[in-house]
Design an enzyme around this catalytic site. Structure first.
Site, mmCIF file in Angstrom:
data_model
loop_
_atom_site.group_PDB
_atom_site.id
_atom_site.type_symbol
_atom_site.label_atom_id
_atom_site.label_comp_id
_atom_site.label_asym_id
_atom_site.label_seq_id
_atom_site.Cartn_x
_atom_site.Cartn_y
_atom_site.Cartn_z
ATOM 1 N NE ARG A 6 -3.066 0.298 3.198
ATOM 2 C CZ ARG A 6 -2.415 0.384 4.374
ATOM 3 N NH1 ARG A 6 -1.657 1.438 4.639
ATOM 4 N NH2 ARG A 6 -2.531 -0.575 5.253
ATOM 5 C CE1 TYR A 15 -15.769 13.703 -14.609
ATOM 6 C CE2 TYR A 15 -15.115 13.587 -12.313
ATOM 7 C CZ TYR A 15 -15.594 12.979 -13.450
ATOM 8 O OH TYR A 15 -15.910 11.650 -13.429
ATOM 9 C CE LYS A 50 -11.695 10.417 -17.353
ATOM 10 N NZ LYS A 50 -11.999 11.639 -16.634
HETATM 11 C C1 LIG Z 1 -12.510 11.955 -15.368
HETATM 12 C C2 LIG Z 1 -12.114 13.217 -14.722
HETATM 13 C C3 LIG Z 1 -11.847 13.269 -13.353
HETATM 14 C C4 LIG Z 1 -12.025 12.068 -12.440
HETATM 15 O O1 LIG Z 1 -11.109 11.063 -12.699
HETATM 16 P P1 LIG Z 1 -11.418 9.480 -12.474
HETATM 17 O O2 LIG Z 1 -10.171 8.849 -12.925
HETATM 18 O O3 LIG Z 1 -12.616 9.160 -13.291
HETATM 19 O O4 LIG Z 1 -11.679 9.314 -11.014
HETATM 20 C C5 LIG Z 1 -11.433 14.473 -12.824
HETATM 21 N N1 LIG Z 1 -11.281 15.581 -13.596
HETATM 22 C C6 LIG Z 1 -11.542 15.559 -14.916
HETATM 23 C C7 LIG Z 1 -11.351 16.809 -15.715
HETATM 24 C C8 LIG Z 1 -11.958 14.393 -15.526
HETATM 25 O O5 LIG Z 1 -12.245 14.395 -16.832
#
Ligand SMILES: *Cc1c(COP(=O)(O)O)cnc(C)c1O
Length: 379
Positions: free
Chosen positions: A46, A98, A195
């Site tokens: 962890r 977001y 992303k």
């Molecule tokens: C998707 C996203 C998040 C959250 O991230 P996760 O990996 O889905 O927890 C935060 N900020 C933006 C701009 C995003 O597009």
């Protein structure tokens, strides 16, 4: 070293025991100790895992940061930053955020006595007006999701420094290839690694990068104490994804530009939101702080009925109707009912997230097929 070389090599050495060129997936929870406390820097997974450490070093180098930390999701990373706060502290953040961040701030951390101000960050005077002695954090997303607003990082950093605020930037939409917020005065960069960094829609992960040692120690303490750590297999997949980040981003940007220009003259479209247009309200700031404008585009349809919007959203053949963004495949999303459904209608409509808004994540497929798909779906 330059970006493309760092994307492939940073943080990674051939495995010392076998010479394997790829960082092994250290699928282990614990590490044998010679005598109590005497170990090679790894005690329990962890806290630290070698595959994850390689990724953290790689991400830090891509953001030109001293330190990187990986979390089990983007929200896990944001949660860690919010845990730097105490009851009574106040946060200034954007009114176009977001949806998950908005939900975490208003539905989780507000219950712990932290106060959030959601304001128009394009106006530095408005930021100053909301600062008081309790203000501790300035949380900025740029470009914003989904309205593609651009926030001036240098102006924000000047205000944050003057008032001793922690200045954190969600850099998910730009990726480290297009924007490095630490260079513009940010203290913390946050990524939804899910992303563009992962890039293949197969891993959920988050990251924070920073230069300040004290912040790094506080945030790694929170990571180890609260346990939002990603696993070694996911760390491996992201290391692999990052090796093509620069190549993918170039194609996301060139496809994005062509799609934005095509949509701009389309008779069924009322408005295209993309920071690469000279008439975008903050195009000059985007040019100053970003290397290119990315593959995220939002569009408002002229026929604003929900029925028509749903019909268009469901008519694509190459674009897929799905949440998320930044993968090699093109996606279309309806923010009002999907990614941003947790924001009250009146609030989202104030910034432009209307029922007829669609958000496109332009992938790296052949541009001719993408344009043909948009043409047939818009009808
Ligand atoms: C998707 C996203 C998040 C959250 O991230 P996760 O990996 O889905 O927890 C935060 N900020 C933006 C701009 C995003 O597009």
């Amino acid at each position: 070293m330059k970006f493309g070389t760092k994307a492939i090599h940073a943080g990674q050495e051939p495995d010392p025991t076998t010479g394997a060129i790829m960082t092994p997936i250290y699928q282990t929870t614990t590490y044998v100790q010679e005598s109590p406390g005497k170990h090679k820097g790894f005690a329990y997974a962890r806290g630290k895992n070698p595959t994850r450490v390689a990724l953290e070093k790689c991400l830090a180098e891509l953001e030109n940061a001293k330190y990187g930390l990986c979390f089990s999701s983007g929200m896990g990373a944001t949660d860690a930053v919010a845990k730097l706060l105490r009851p009574g502290d106040e946060v200034i953040t954007g009114d176009d955020l977001y949806g998950g961040t908005y939900r975490m701030f208003t539905k989780v951390f507000a219950n712990y006595g932290i106060k959030f101000h959601f304001i128009d960050l394009k106006d530095p005077a408005a930021i100053k007006k909301h600062i008081n002695s309790n203000t501790k954090l300035l949380w900025v997303e740029t470009p914003t999701n989904p309205m593609m607003q651009v926030i001036d990082l240098t102006a924000c950093s000047r205000i944050a420094k003057e008032h001793k605020l922690i200045f954190a930037v969600d850099n998910t939409f730009a990726s480290p290839y297009l924007q490095n917020p630490l260079a513009h005065g940010a203290d913390i960069v946050m990524h939804s690694v899910t992303k563009y960094l992962g890039g293949h829609s197969d891993v959920v992960m988050g990251a924070l990068c920073m230069n300040d040692e004290k912040l790094y120690e506080q945030l790694s303490f929170i990571l180890n104490s609260c346990g939002a750590n990603p696993g070694p297999m996911d760390s491996f997949l992201v290391l692999r994804g990052i090796k093509t980040l620069h190549v993918r981003m170039d194609r996301h940007c060139s496809n994005g530009r062509k799609v934005a220009e095509y949509l701009k003259t389309h008779p069924k479209i009322a408005k295209v939101y993309w920071p690469g247009f000279p008439e975008h309200p903050n195009h000059e700031i985007a040019k100053k702080q970003m290397r290119d404008f990315g593959g995220m585009i939002s569009i408002a349809l002229k026929d604003a009925s929900l029925e028509n919007t749903f019909k268009v959203a469901s008519s694509f053949k190459v674009f897929s109707l799905a949440e998320s963004l930044g993968g090699v495949e093109s996606l279309v999303n309806h923010p009002a009912t999907m990614t941003h459904a947790s924001i009250p209608k009146s609030e989202r409509e104030r910034v432009g997230v209307v029922d007829s808004l669609l958000r496109l994540s332009v992938g790296i497929e052949d541009i001719d097929d993408l344009i043909a798909d948009l043409k047939q779906a818009l009808g």
